[in-house]
Design an enzyme around this catalytic site. Sequence first.
Site, PDB file in Angstrom:
ATOM      1  CB  ILE A   1      -1.269   7.619  12.024  1.00  0.00           C
ATOM      2  CG1 ILE A   1      -1.071   7.228  10.381  1.00  0.00           C
ATOM      3  CG2 ILE A   1      -2.464   8.437  12.042  1.00  0.00           C
ATOM      4  CD1 ILE A   1      -2.325   6.752   9.580  1.00  0.00           C
TER       5      ILE A   1
ATOM      6  CG  ASN B   1      10.664  13.294   3.908  1.00  0.00           C
ATOM      7  OD1 ASN B   1      11.775  13.220   4.095  1.00  0.00           O
ATOM      8  ND2 ASN B   1       9.770  12.405   4.444  1.00  0.00           N
TER       9      ASN B   1
ATOM     10  CD  GLU C   1       5.290   7.370   2.520  1.00  0.00           C
ATOM     11  OE1 GLU C   1       4.333   7.392   3.562  1.00  0.00           O
ATOM     12  OE2 GLU C   1       6.405   6.683   2.630  1.00  0.00           O
ATOM     13  CB  VAL C   2       1.083  13.384   2.335  1.00  0.00           C
ATOM     14  CG1 VAL C   2      -0.156  14.117   2.244  1.00  0.00           C
ATOM     15  CG2 VAL C   2       0.519  11.998   3.033  1.00  0.00           C
TER      16      VAL C   2
ATOM     17  CG  HIS D   1       4.201  16.362   5.677  1.00  0.00           C
ATOM     18  ND1 HIS D   1       3.993  16.262   4.255  1.00  0.00           N
ATOM     19  CD2 HIS D   1       4.939  15.331   5.989  1.00  0.00           C
ATOM     20  CE1 HIS D   1       4.313  15.033   4.109  1.00  0.00           C
ATOM     21  NE2 HIS D   1       5.200  14.426   4.982  1.00  0.00           N
TER      22      HIS D   1
ATOM     23  CG  HIS E   1       8.215  14.225   8.867  1.00  0.00           C
ATOM     24  ND1 HIS E   1       7.511  13.048   8.883  1.00  0.00           N
ATOM     25  CD2 HIS E   1       8.426  14.316   7.720  1.00  0.00           C
ATOM     26  CE1 HIS E   1       6.904  12.627   7.891  1.00  0.00           C
ATOM     27  NE2 HIS E   1       7.623  13.427   7.110  1.00  0.00           N
TER      28      HIS E   1
END
Length: 117
Positions: A32, A88, A96-97, A101, A103
């Site tokens: 997003i 990350n 951050e989450v 995940h 990217h």
Amino acid sequence: MNNDCLFCRIVAGEIPATVVHETDTTLAFRDIGPKAPVHVLVIPKDHHADIAALATTDPKVAADVMAAAAAVAAAEGLTTDGYRLMFNSGRHGGQEVFHVHAHVLGGRPLGPMLAPQ
């Protein structure tokens, strides 16, 4: 599923996302807040805090995440000019989450890996 996890809630359909690829074990959707013309996140459907946790507990799903990322890059037309695949891990790594995940970034030259200090 972790009810406090944003990505688990996306997998459960509680939070909308623009899904671009899905398998039995993975989900890929547009970021997003994209950092490149193509910025897609690829996650395992099951909750794992980071890439090390996933690789340790379920290496088959770790491989599924990598295969899904490659499929996304191909579908988005990134394979000719190249793309960046980035994980990350942990706060110092920029995570951050805390649901692993990848990217998938591309669509223009991406520059150096890290910003100058």
